[in-house]
Motif scaffolding. Structure first.
Motif, PDB file in Angstrom:
ATOM      1  N   ASP A  34       0.837  -1.205   0.000  1.00 51.72           N
ATOM      2  CA  ASP A  34       0.000   0.000   0.000  1.00 51.72           C
ATOM      3  C   ASP A  34       0.872   1.255   0.000  1.00 51.72           C
ATOM      4  O   ASP A  34       0.645   2.191  -0.784  1.00 51.72           O
ATOM      5  N   ALA A  35       1.855   1.283   0.894  1.00 53.98           N
ATOM      6  CA  ALA A  35       2.730   2.452   1.012  1.00 53.98           C
ATOM      7  C   ALA A  35       3.565   2.641  -0.248  1.00 53.98           C
ATOM      8  O   ALA A  35       3.760   3.774  -0.717  1.00 53.98           O
ATOM      9  N   ALA A  36       4.061   1.541  -0.800  1.00 49.23           N
ATOM     10  CA  ALA A  36       4.879   1.621  -2.019  1.00 49.23           C
ATOM     11  C   ALA A  36       4.066   2.162  -3.188  1.00 49.23           C
ATOM     12  O   ALA A  36       4.532   3.035  -3.936  1.00 49.23           O
ATOM     13  N   LEU A  37       2.837   1.670  -3.346  1.00 48.13           N
ATOM     14  CA  LEU A  37       1.992   2.127  -4.442  1.00 48.13           C
ATOM     15  C   LEU A  37       1.612   3.590  -4.256  1.00 48.13           C
ATOM     16  O   LEU A  37       1.506   4.348  -5.236  1.00 48.13           O
ATOM     17  N   ASP A  38       1.437   4.007  -3.017  1.00 46.93           N
ATOM     18  CA  ASP A  38       1.113   5.411  -2.745  1.00 46.93           C
ATOM     19  C   ASP A  38       2.268   6.315  -3.169  1.00 46.93           C
ATOM     20  O   ASP A  38       2.046   7.408  -3.709  1.00 46.93           O
ATOM     21  N   ILE A  39       3.493   5.872  -2.952  1.00 46.94           N
ATOM     22  CA  ILE A  39       4.662   6.651  -3.379  1.00 46.94           C
ATOM     23  C   ILE A  39       4.683   6.760  -4.905  1.00 46.94           C
ATOM     24  O   ILE A  39       4.907   7.838  -5.464  1.00 46.94           O
ATOM     25  N   VAL A  40       4.450   5.648  -5.586  1.00 42.44           N
ATOM     26  CA  VAL A  40       4.424   5.660  -7.059  1.00 42.44           C
ATOM     27  C   VAL A  40       3.322   6.587  -7.557  1.00 42.44           C
ATOM     28  O   VAL A  40       3.514   7.351  -8.510  1.00 42.44           O
ATOM     29  N   ASP A  41       2.163   6.536  -6.915  1.00 37.48           N
ATOM     30  CA  ASP A  41       1.020   7.334  -7.359  1.00 37.48           C
ATOM     31  C   ASP A  41       1.210   8.825  -7.118  1.00 37.48           C
ATOM     32  O   ASP A  41       0.589   9.641  -7.809  1.00 37.48           O
ATOM     33  N   THR A  42       2.013   9.180  -6.148  1.00 43.86           N
ATOM     34  CA  THR A  42       2.191  10.601  -5.837  1.00 43.86           C
ATOM     35  C   THR A  42       3.489  11.183  -6.385  1.00 43.86           C
ATOM     36  O   THR A  42       3.530  12.360  -6.758  1.00 43.86           O
ATOM     37  N   GLU A  43       4.533  10.342  -6.458  1.00 42.99           N
ATOM     38  CA  GLU A  43       5.848  10.860  -6.842  1.00 42.99           C
ATOM     39  C   GLU A  43       6.477  10.172  -8.044  1.00 42.99           C
ATOM     40  O   GLU A  43       7.471  10.656  -8.587  1.00 42.99           O
ATOM     41  N   GLY A  44       5.946   9.027  -8.449  1.00 40.36           N
ATOM     42  CA  GLY A  44       6.526   8.309  -9.575  1.00 40.36           C
ATOM     43  C   GLY A  44       7.422   7.157  -9.133  1.00 40.36           C
ATOM     44  O   GLY A  44       7.830   7.077  -7.968  1.00 40.36           O
ATOM     45  N   LEU A  45       7.712   6.277 -10.077  1.00 41.54           N
ATOM     46  CA  LEU A  45       8.462   5.057  -9.780  1.00 41.54           C
ATOM     47  C   LEU A  45       9.863   5.336  -9.257  1.00 41.54           C
ATOM     48  O   LEU A  45      10.356   4.625  -8.376  1.00 41.54           O
ATOM     49  N   GLU A  46      10.530   6.354  -9.786  1.00 40.99           N
ATOM     50  CA  GLU A  46      11.913   6.635  -9.387  1.00 40.99           C
ATOM     51  C   GLU A  46      12.023   7.021  -7.910  1.00 40.99           C
ATOM     52  O   GLU A  46      13.087   6.893  -7.307  1.00 40.99           O
ATOM     53  N   ALA A  47      10.922   7.496  -7.341  1.00 41.49           N
ATOM     54  CA  ALA A  47      10.947   7.912  -5.935  1.00 41.49           C
ATOM     55  C   ALA A  47      10.794   6.730  -4.979  1.00 41.49           C
ATOM     56  O   ALA A  47      10.989   6.885  -3.767  1.00 41.49           O
ATOM     57  N   LEU A  48      10.465   5.567  -5.498  1.00 48.80           N
ATOM     58  CA  LEU A  48      10.219   4.409  -4.636  1.00 48.80           C
ATOM     59  C   LEU A  48      11.529   3.846  -4.089  1.00 48.80           C
ATOM     60  O   LEU A  48      12.459   3.553  -4.832  1.00 48.80           O
ATOM     61  N   SER A  49      11.589   3.678  -2.772  1.00 45.00           N
ATOM     62  CA  SER A  49      12.740   3.070  -2.115  1.00 45.00           C
ATOM     63  C   SER A  49      12.265   2.383  -0.852  1.00 45.00           C
ATOM     64  O   SER A  49      11.206   2.705  -0.305  1.00 45.00           O
ATOM     65  N   MET A  50      13.049   1.431  -0.381  1.00 48.32           N
ATOM     66  CA  MET A  50      12.705   0.738   0.860  1.00 48.32           C
ATOM     67  C   MET A  50      12.677   1.730   2.021  1.00 48.32           C
ATOM     68  O   MET A  50      11.807   1.658   2.893  1.00 48.32           O
ATOM     69  N   ARG A  51      13.619   2.652   2.041  1.00 46.71           N
ATOM     70  CA  ARG A  51      13.659   3.643   3.118  1.00 46.71           C
ATOM     71  C   ARG A  51      12.420   4.529   3.090  1.00 46.71           C
ATOM     72  O   ARG A  51      11.834   4.833   4.139  1.00 46.71           O
ATOM     73  N   GLY A  52      12.011   4.940   1.873  1.00 52.43           N
ATOM     74  CA  GLY A  52      10.833   5.786   1.757  1.00 52.43           C
ATOM     75  C   GLY A  52       9.568   5.083   2.230  1.00 52.43           C
ATOM     76  O   GLY A  52       8.713   5.683   2.886  1.00 52.43           O
ATOM     77  N   VAL A  53       9.447   3.805   1.906  1.00 51.40           N
ATOM     78  CA  VAL A  53       8.295   3.022   2.363  1.00 51.40           C
ATOM     79  C   VAL A  53       8.315   2.914   3.889  1.00 51.40           C
ATOM     80  O   VAL A  53       7.284   3.071   4.551  1.00 51.40           O
TER      81      VAL A  53
END
Length: 247
Positions: A34-53
């Motif tokens: 859920d958290a990972a998809l929310d990052i993709v939906d708001t910031e894009g795939l490049e913003a996805l990281s384990m730390r960000g999640v």
């Protein structure tokens, strides 16, 4: 210095208990996706990281590794979640072409709604449940068109490339519009001015076809591609049967 005697608490006053920190919900694989998809939906795939999640879940990155092996697996889980949004129809041989067009557009729209996520699927063969269900549905739909197994199998790959490529482009434009509202429209306005300023004597064919090159909206042009593929599949299947003598 003499000890100061403690003041007793009156009987009518309840002693305050120290406030407890609110309990965080347990971290689960579903919450991580859920958290990972929310990052993709708001910031894009490049913003996805384990730390960000981990930050979104209010925990440390180490907690995530109890459920997800690495970022690559996390992206695969996100893709599978999105593939679960695809709902392919029950095949109807009499509406085969229409169903194929509608399904391709649905897949494009599902991916494009998640910005540039489609890029993560290139060069990967899905193996998780939702993804396999989507593949099963597409193969079943293609077989409803009376296509040989080889043609149906290769067509599934071809349609996957076409739909996800279209979704990636559409998703990129969507993401850019989020970051810079109005930038996409301005880009295409300037692009139109550039092409109309080209010298016809140097580019006679290009300048002579400008009207048709910009004709049709996004859906019309996408459907054109699906129809070309569909007509080609039928023609290829007929030629294949003729060569094998199985008409």
């Amino acid at each position: 210095m003499p000890d100061v005697p403690e003041v007793p608490t009156p009987a009518w006053r309840t002693a305050r208990k120290p406030a407890r920190a609110p309990r965080r919900p347990p971290v689960t694989a579903e919450a991580i996706v859920d958290a990972a998809l929310d990052i993709v939906d708001t910031e894009g795939l490049e913003a996805l990281s384990m730390r960000g999640v981990a930050q979104r879940l209010g925990t440390g990155a180490a907690t995530l590794y109890a459920h997800v092996q690495n970022k690559e697996e996390l992206v695969e889980l996100v893709l599978d979640r999105v593939n679960g949004e695809v709902r392919l129809p029950e095949p109807d041989p009499d509406r085969w072409r229409e169903q194929l067009r509608e399904s391709a557009r649905q897949i494009r729209d599902v991916y494009a709604a998640h910005n540039d996520l489609a890029k993560a699927g290139f060069g990967k063969v899905p193996t998780l449940p939702n993804s396999l269900t989507a593949i099963e549905g597409m193969l079943t739909l293609l077989k409803a068109g009376d296509l040989p197994d080889k043609v149906a199998s290769w067509a599934a790959d071809l349609l996957a490339l076409y739909t996800t490529s279209a979704a990636f482009e559409q998703g990129l434009l969507r993401l850019e519009e989020k970051r810079n509202p109005g930038a996409t429209a301005e880009y295409f306005r300037q692009l139109g001015e550039f092409f109309h300023a080209l010298p016809p004597e140097r580019f006679p064919t290009l300048t002579g076809m400008l009207a048709s090159m910009v004709e049709g909206d996004n859906d019309e042009r996408f459907d054109f591609g699906v129809d070309v593929i569909t007509l080609g599949l039928r023609a290829y299947a007929d030629r294949m049967r003729a060569e094998e003598g199985t008409e």
